[in-house]
Write a protein that holds these residues in place. Structure first.
Motif, mmCIF file in Angstrom:
data_model
loop_
_atom_site.group_PDB
_atom_site.id
_atom_site.type_symbol
_atom_site.label_atom_id
_atom_site.label_comp_id
_atom_site.label_asym_id
_atom_site.label_seq_id
_atom_site.Cartn_x
_atom_site.Cartn_y
_atom_site.Cartn_z
ATOM 1 N N LYS A 102 13.889 33.277 57.635
ATOM 2 C CA LYS A 102 12.805 33.905 56.884
ATOM 3 C C LYS A 102 11.927 34.707 57.845
ATOM 4 C CE LYS A 102 13.432 32.207 52.652
ATOM 5 N NZ LYS A 102 12.478 31.229 52.082
ATOM 6 N N ASP B 31 8.618 35.518 56.645
ATOM 7 C CA ASP B 31 7.264 35.451 56.089
ATOM 8 C C ASP B 31 6.775 34.018 55.900
ATOM 9 O OD1 ASP B 31 8.941 34.701 54.051
ATOM 10 O OD2 ASP B 31 8.013 35.970 52.523
ATOM 11 N N GLN B 32 7.391 33.075 56.629
ATOM 12 C CA GLN B 32 6.966 31.677 56.527
ATOM 13 C C GLN B 32 6.450 31.211 57.884
ATOM 14 O OE1 GLN B 32 9.782 30.140 52.827
ATOM 15 N NE2 GLN B 32 10.093 29.284 54.845
ATOM 16 N N GLU C 20 16.514 38.979 58.915
ATOM 17 C CA GLU C 20 15.714 38.421 57.827
ATOM 18 C C GLU C 20 16.563 38.142 56.592
ATOM 19 O OE1 GLU C 20 12.032 39.649 54.839
ATOM 20 O OE2 GLU C 20 12.566 40.957 56.522
ATOM 21 N N ARG D 255 16.015 36.283 52.476
ATOM 22 C CA ARG D 255 15.068 35.798 51.480
ATOM 23 C C ARG D 255 15.723 34.698 50.658
ATOM 24 N NH1 ARG D 255 15.366 41.197 50.314
ATOM 25 N NH2 ARG D 255 16.193 40.623 48.253
ATOM 26 N N SER D 256 14.932 33.984 49.903
ATOM 27 C CA SER D 256 15.486 32.909 49.080
ATOM 28 C C SER D 256 16.496 33.435 48.070
ATOM 29 C CB SER D 256 14.358 32.169 48.337
ATOM 30 O OG SER D 256 13.522 31.492 49.240
ATOM 31 N N ASP D 257 16.313 34.688 47.621
ATOM 32 C CA ASP D 257 17.188 35.216 46.583
ATOM 33 C C ASP D 257 18.389 35.996 47.117
ATOM 34 O OD1 ASP D 257 15.872 37.441 47.507
ATOM 35 O OD2 ASP D 257 15.006 38.032 45.590
ATOM 36 N N ARG E 19 20.234 34.754 50.235
ATOM 37 C CA ARG E 19 20.883 34.011 51.319
ATOM 38 C C ARG E 19 22.399 33.955 51.143
ATOM 39 N NH1 ARG E 19 16.264 29.343 51.194
ATOM 40 N NH2 ARG E 19 16.812 29.463 49.000
ATOM 41 N N SER F 166 7.762 35.756 47.020
ATOM 42 C CA SER F 166 8.079 34.866 48.126
ATOM 43 C C SER F 166 6.960 33.838 48.219
ATOM 44 C CB SER F 166 8.180 35.647 49.439
ATOM 45 O OG SER F 166 6.927 36.241 49.739
#
Length: 232
Positions: free
Chosen positions: A5, A7-8, A43, A45-47, A49, A135
């Motif tokens: 990620k 942005d975490q 990078e 994202r959760s959507d 991976r 996110s």
């Protein structure tokens, strides 16, 4: 290439072109254990991976990637490298929400691609009012602006966003087994990753990294090697 990620904070965060965080350090350790002389990051994202793995854009994914039966149909998971616990974050001073049951009727942010809200609304049948977010960083921004009442996901993710104006209610209600995602069927890779994780805990690196990134948050950190899911 390791997908993380961007942005975490404290998990996977990109600033000034450089990735930092617990999962970045764990990904570096695993990749070097697997023989990589240079570790590169990209990078995810959760959507996206699974898509990034399928396309071959990344070889490993460490991105608060909870191991679930549905996801295990799409990718092979190594680990987990840590078992987090789902909790709830609210604005400091919020007295109405002190546990997951208090989310009934409240506005809860739903981060795109995450299964955390499903655990609340479907798994526990708690009728929270879902507000979509791009996110978790977007969800936390909405929380600060008063657009949602709560954000709920793994405590390591929440701890990364800890700040004077926000608080975790410290009422965990699930286990979130964070796994290393690989392309489906990569059994040899999975076994090598599990060997790396075992060594990481045995040589003290895991404890060192957990304390480095999360000791300031006050979370009770688990420093024993997690029970693996098995490579299949």
């Amino acid at each position: 290439m390791v997908g993380v990620k961007a942005d975490q904070p404290r998990l996977g965060f990109k600033e000034d072109g450089r990735f930092t965080g617990f999962e970045v350090d764990v990904g570096t350790y695993i990749a070097r254990h697997l023989g990589a002389s240079q570790v590169e990051f990209s990078e995810v994202r959760s959507d996206n991976r699974e898509q990034k793995l399928d396309e071959g854009a990344v070889d490993l994914v460490l991105a608060s990637y909870s191991i679930t039966p549905d996801r295990a149909k799409l990718v092979t998971f190594g680990g987990p490298y840590y078992v987090a616990h789902q909790d709830v974050m609210v604005r400091r001073g919020e007295t109405r929400i002190r546990g997951v049951r208090d989310l009934a009727g409240r506005r809860m942010c739903q981060a795109s691609g995450s299964v955390s809200t499903e655990r609340v609304v479907v798994g526990l049948s708690i009728p929270a009012r879902l507000v979509p977010g791009a996110s978790y960083s977007d969800c936390v921004a909405k929380l600060r602006r008063g657009e949602v009442d709560a954000v709920s996901t793994g405590d390591l993710v929440l701890a990364g966003f800890s700040a004077p104006d926000l608080e975790i209610v410290n009422s965990p209600f699930t286990d979130e087994r964070y796994g290393v995602g690989m392309r489906k069927g990569d059994i040899d890779g999975c076994e090598a990753v599990n060997d790396a994780i075992t060594t990481m805990y045995q040589d003290g690196t895991a404890s060192e990294l957990l304390r480095k990134w999360f000791a300031p948050s006050g979370l009770n950190l688990v420093e024993e090697v997690p029970q693996f899911e098995g490579c299949s």
